[in-house]
Design an enzyme around this catalytic site. Structure first.
Site, PDB file in Angstrom:
ATOM      1  N   ASP A 193       0.553   5.273  -0.037  1.00 37.41           N
ATOM      2  CA  ASP A 193      -0.481   6.265   0.180  1.00 37.41           C
ATOM      3  C   ASP A 193       0.153   7.646   0.317  1.00 37.41           C
ATOM      4  O   ASP A 193       1.103   7.813   1.084  1.00 37.41           O
ATOM      5  CB  ASP A 193      -1.241   5.897   1.465  1.00 37.41           C
ATOM      6  CG  ASP A 193      -2.628   6.487   1.473  1.00 37.41           C
ATOM      7  OD1 ASP A 193      -2.735   7.726   1.409  1.00 37.41           O
ATOM      8  OD2 ASP A 193      -3.592   5.716   1.538  1.00 37.41           O
ATOM      9  N   ASP A 207       0.853  -1.183   0.000  1.00 37.29           N
ATOM     10  CA  ASP A 207       0.000   0.000   0.000  1.00 37.29           C
ATOM     11  C   ASP A 207       0.891   1.237   0.000  1.00 37.29           C
ATOM     12  O   ASP A 207       1.725   1.401   0.898  1.00 37.29           O
ATOM     13  CB  ASP A 207      -0.883  -0.022   1.259  1.00 37.29           C
ATOM     14  CG  ASP A 207      -1.810   1.179   1.331  1.00 37.29           C
ATOM     15  OD1 ASP A 207      -2.139   1.754   0.274  1.00 37.29           O
ATOM     16  OD2 ASP A 207      -2.206   1.547   2.447  1.00 37.29           O
ATOM     17  N   ASP A 217       3.443   1.074   3.486  1.00 30.05           N
ATOM     18  CA  ASP A 217       2.871   0.883   4.819  1.00 30.05           C
ATOM     19  C   ASP A 217       3.169  -0.559   5.259  1.00 30.05           C
ATOM     20  O   ASP A 217       2.602  -1.507   4.717  1.00 30.05           O
ATOM     21  CB  ASP A 217       1.359   1.133   4.765  1.00 30.05           C
ATOM     22  CG  ASP A 217       0.691   0.949   6.122  1.00 30.05           C
ATOM     23  OD1 ASP A 217       1.305   0.323   7.017  1.00 30.05           O
ATOM     24  OD2 ASP A 217      -0.444   1.424   6.285  1.00 30.05           O
TER      25      ASP A 217
END
Ligand SMILES: [Zn+2]
Ligand SMILES: [Zn+2]
Length: 373
Positions: free
Chosen positions: A97, A95, A281
């Site tokens: 972000d 992930d 992450d």
């Protein structure tokens, strides 16, 4: 959220699910995966098993979910409780972000919504109207957020391919539907590794926890020849390019590193990690029981679709992930930040009634910056 807003979002989402069912497909080995979904203003329903596209479309049409999820893990019994599922393996997943990238643009496009009086103001810790500190923050990510996230995706792909023997065809990049990207790795040598090994993998990829000895530095009598060189593979080569800059400076900088000592070298490694480590992450990658937003489904934080990026460089989420209707709708808007969708600019709006396309109305209502008039 108000009933009329929920009804509007459900109608808009339903139309999308109906008209774009070609985008909503079960992933490979669907019957071994766990699915889950949420409806507006309600909790998560999970531990569902879905065997084909037909069953999946039925779930969408019957429930009009706000969000739909699917596991990257494969189970013998995906619809049983977690401890009875019999975990087999899981695709590697990352992930990336924009909110985790410490970008300076972020404060320019963050709004604070007061939970007490609904006042909307630009990024602040306290409501400007009633002074409440019960603030909910929403970000309207800008082009820099998206471009910076893309850079991290490219860095991640490079490490996966060059250092970890992942083949390029097995790396699939999806826009998350809001502020970043989800990177899936299929059929790699890592399918069966557990949570702890996945955590170690994220340390490697983000260049965290590196020790000076690996890069030639020792507490006593470091040897010049054990410092990394430009053409070395993996992080040694990347370290060289970052720290030495050019080949001609290498010798001089090694002398400096040695004379600055061991603990200063550790700080150099931390700086390298900050600068060229991939910003992923770690909690997402190491969780082997998680369910992830399903590609093709709408992200209810934005009304944009989580979608496969065929060409990441050209990908523009504000065009390529916006599939909702162009029909007009009247809303009360309170949006202190401009945004662009489908090449049209919207905002600023200050407590005013505006008539805008449904795709823009959904975006603002999802961000709590508008409500149906
Ligand atoms: Zn307030
Ligand atoms: Zn930004």
């Amino acid at each position: 959220m108000k009933e009329t807003d929920i009804k509007f979002l459900e109608d808009s989402f339903k139309k999308y699910y109906f008209e774009h069912s070609d985008l909503i497909r079960v992933p490979e080995r669907s019957s071994e995966r766990e699915f889950g979904y949420q409806k507006f203003n309600s909790g998560m329903t999970r531990h569902i098993s879905i065997k084909d596209d037909k069953e999946l479309h039925l779930l969408f049409m019957q429930n009009i979910p706000s969000d739909v999820y699917c596991s990257n893990a494969y189970y013998s019994f995906p619809n049983l409780p977690m401890n009875e599922k019999d975990w087999k393996e899981a695709d590697l997943i990352f992930d990336i972000d924009a909110k985790d990238l410490n970008l300076s643009c972020r404060e320019n496009h963050t709004v604070s919504i007061c939970n007490e009086c609904n006042q909307v103001s630009k990024n602040s810790e306290r409501c400007l109207k009633c002074s409440s500190t019960k603030i909910e923050k929403k970000s309207l990510p800008c082009k820099n957020c998206i471009d910076s996230s893309k850079t991290e995706v490219s860095k991640l792909s490079e490490v996966l391919i060059d250092d970890l023997a992942v083949s390029k065809e097995n790396i699939h990049v999806y826009f998350s539907g809001n502020e970043g990207f989800h990177v899936y790795v299929y059929d790699s040598q890592f399918q069966q590794i557990g949570s702890r090994e996945r955590s170690e993998l994220t340390d490697y990829i983000s260049f965290r926890g590196a020790i000076p000895e690996t890069f030639g530095m020792k507490k006593f009598k470091p040897n010049r020849s054990s410092f990394p060189d430009f053409d070395e593979n993996g992080w040694k080569g990347r370290f060289s390019k970052q720290v030495f800059g050019t080949k001609s400076k290498r010798s001089k900088i090694i002398s400096e590193l040695i004379s600055n000592g061991y603990s200063s070298f550790q700080k150099t490694l931390d700086d390298v990690s900050q600068n060229i480590g991939v910003k992923i992450d770690p909690n997402v990658t190491m969780d082997i029981h998680r369910i992830f937003r399903l590609p093709g489904s709408i992200n209810s934080k934005s009304g944009l679709t989580k979608i496969f990026c065929k060409d990441l460089t050209k990908f523009d989420p504000y065009n390529d992930a916006s599939f909702l209707s162009d029909d007009s709708i009247e809303v009360f808007a309170n949006c202190p930040i401009e945004f662009k969708l489908k090449n049209k600019k919207f905002g600023l709006y200050t407590n005013e009634k505006v008539t805008i396309p449904i795709f823009a109305a959904v975006y603002m209502i999802c961000k709590k910056l508008a409500t149906i008039a």
